[in-house]
Design a protein around this motif. Structure first.
Motif, short mmCIF file in Angstrom:
data_model
loop_
_atom_site.label_atom_id
_atom_site.label_comp_id
_atom_site.label_asym_id
_atom_site.label_seq_id
_atom_site.Cartn_x
_atom_site.Cartn_y
_atom_site.Cartn_z
N GLU A 47 4.25 45.11 48.92
CA GLU A 47 5.10 43.99 48.50
C GLU A 47 4.47 43.22 47.33
OE1 GLU A 47 7.46 42.76 52.50
OE2 GLU A 47 5.27 42.74 52.58
N ILE A 48 3.14 43.13 47.31
CA ILE A 48 2.46 42.49 46.17
C ILE A 48 2.74 43.30 44.90
CG2 ILE A 48 0.15 42.18 45.16
CD1 ILE A 48 0.75 39.93 46.91
N THR A 49 2.65 44.60 45.00
CA THR A 49 2.91 45.47 43.85
C THR A 49 4.36 45.34 43.38
OG1 THR A 49 1.26 47.02 44.66
CG2 THR A 49 2.77 47.84 42.99
N LEU A 50 5.29 45.28 44.32
CA LEU A 50 6.71 45.17 43.96
C LEU A 50 7.03 43.86 43.23
CD1 LEU A 50 8.41 46.72 47.12
CD2 LEU A 50 8.15 47.74 44.84
N GLN A 51 6.22 42.84 43.45
CA GLN A 51 6.43 41.58 42.74
C GLN A 51 6.14 41.72 41.25
OE1 GLN A 51 4.42 38.27 44.61
NE2 GLN A 51 4.99 38.99 46.64
N LEU A 52 5.40 42.77 40.91
CA LEU A 52 5.08 43.02 39.51
C LEU A 52 6.01 44.05 38.89
CD1 LEU A 52 1.20 43.20 39.95
CD2 LEU A 52 2.54 41.25 39.16
N ASP A 53 7.11 44.33 39.57
CA ASP A 53 8.04 45.38 39.15
C ASP A 53 8.51 45.19 37.71
OD1 ASP A 53 9.41 47.77 39.80
OD2 ASP A 53 11.28 46.62 40.04
N ALA A 54 8.87 43.99 37.33
CA ALA A 54 9.36 43.74 35.97
C ALA A 54 8.28 44.02 34.93
CB ALA A 54 9.85 42.29 35.84
N LYS A 55 7.04 43.64 35.21
CA LYS A 55 5.94 43.90 34.27
C LYS A 55 5.63 45.39 34.18
CE LYS A 55 3.67 39.43 34.66
NZ LYS A 55 2.45 38.70 35.00
N ILE A 56 5.71 46.08 35.32
CA ILE A 56 5.46 47.52 35.33
C ILE A 56 6.53 48.23 34.51
CG2 ILE A 56 5.39 49.57 36.82
CD1 ILE A 56 4.18 47.71 39.01
N LEU A 57 7.78 47.84 34.71
CA LEU A 57 8.89 48.44 33.98
C LEU A 57 8.75 48.19 32.48
CD1 LEU A 57 11.56 49.99 34.09
CD2 LEU A 57 12.72 47.81 34.43
N ALA A 58 8.40 46.97 32.11
CA ALA A 58 8.22 46.63 30.69
C ALA A 58 7.10 47.46 30.07
CB ALA A 58 7.93 45.14 30.53
N TYR A 59 6.02 47.65 30.80
CA TYR A 59 4.88 48.46 30.31
C TYR A 59 5.33 49.91 30.12
CZ TYR A 59 0.47 50.98 30.25
OH TYR A 59 -0.57 51.81 29.91
N GLU A 60 6.06 50.45 31.12
CA GLU A 60 6.51 51.83 31.04
C GLU A 60 7.45 52.03 29.85
OE1 GLU A 60 8.21 52.36 34.93
OE2 GLU A 60 6.31 53.10 35.76
N GLN A 61 8.33 51.06 29.64
CA GLN A 61 9.27 51.17 28.51
C GLN A 61 8.55 51.05 27.17
OE1 GLN A 61 12.12 48.12 29.53
NE2 GLN A 61 13.39 49.54 30.74
N ALA A 62 7.58 50.15 27.09
CA ALA A 62 6.81 49.96 25.85
C ALA A 62 5.97 51.17 25.51
CB ALA A 62 5.93 48.72 25.97
N ASN A 63 5.60 51.92 26.52
CA ASN A 63 4.72 53.08 26.31
C ASN A 63 5.43 54.42 26.51
OD1 ASN A 63 1.88 51.90 25.84
ND2 ASN A 63 2.67 50.75 27.58
N ASN A 64 6.78 54.37 26.54
CA ASN A 64 7.60 55.57 26.71
C ASN A 64 7.15 56.42 27.90
OD1 ASN A 64 9.22 55.03 24.43
ND2 ASN A 64 7.59 55.82 23.10
N LEU A 65 6.90 55.76 29.02
CA LEU A 65 6.48 56.50 30.22
C LEU A 65 7.64 56.82 31.12
CD1 LEU A 65 3.25 54.50 31.09
CD2 LEU A 65 3.42 56.67 29.92
#
Length: 195
Positions: A177-195
């Motif tokens: 659940e702690i990790t899921l709270q960072l979902d928006a940041k993880i998604l933004a990182y993946e999009q910025a790095n074409n992952l």
């Protein structure tokens, strides 16, 4: 997980030192892969005689201790192997907190990760609670935010807990659940790095 800030409830005393995880949940019951259903096997070798007949002398089988949500134990509780099934069994039985002068490190971490509050009190404080619990049912109040354990007869003790685990327990979060709270940041990182 279910979080809590305060817990009031009946405490049961297990006046034994060095209770290991095999005594908490014997190895023959570890074949299950779910986290539930272990409560009926908690302290099995002490709770039951041959052929599964309840041992009326064991503390959890005494009528006055039914419904306890707090376990008071002696030093080095949860020693032995690192099986996570031990806190699963305690939680499934109904315990939400365990009070002792010391815990095995891995067991303590497993409790915290599964929503059980392991409370370390001074040895003299635990001895006082054990003595009270042997005379009559003890009702304790645990305030996680204030990090205090009290009763209606004047007992008061404080306990340490890291800010991280305090926040996790108060909110009922686990590490996923702690990790899921960072979902928006993880998604933004993946999009910025074409992952």
């Amino acid at each position: 997980m279910t979080g809590f800030q305060e817990l009031g409830g009946k405490a049961v005393v297990l006046d034994r030192a060095n209770v290991d995880t095999d005594q908490i949940i014997p190895k023959q019951f570890l074949k299950r892969i779910e986290k539930t259903g272990f409560g009926k096997f908690l302290f099995y070798d002490w709770r039951y005689k041959a052929e599964g007949v309840p041992n009326e002398e064991f503390v959890l089988n005494k009528p006055e201790n039914q419904g306890a949500t707090i376990l008071i134990a002696n030093e080095n509780f949860g020693c032995g192997s690192s099986r996570e099934h031990a806190p699963w069994a305690l939680l499934d039985y109904g315990f939400k907190a365990v009070i002792a002068p010391s815990f095995a490190d891995i067991f303590k971490q497993n409790c915290l990760k599964n929503g059980i509050l392991p409370i370390v009190l001074q040895e003299e404080e635990v001895k006082l609670l054990i003595a009270k619990g042997k005379e009559k049912a003890v009702i304790l109040h645990i305030d996680l935010v204030e990090q205090k354990v009290t009763d209606h007869e004047g007992f008061k003790a404080t306990f340490p807990i890291s800010d991280y685990w305090k926040t996790m327990l108060v909110n009922g979060w686990d590490e996923i659940e702690i990790t899921l709270q960072l979902d928006a940041k993880i998604l933004a990182y993946e999009q910025a790095n074409n992952l």
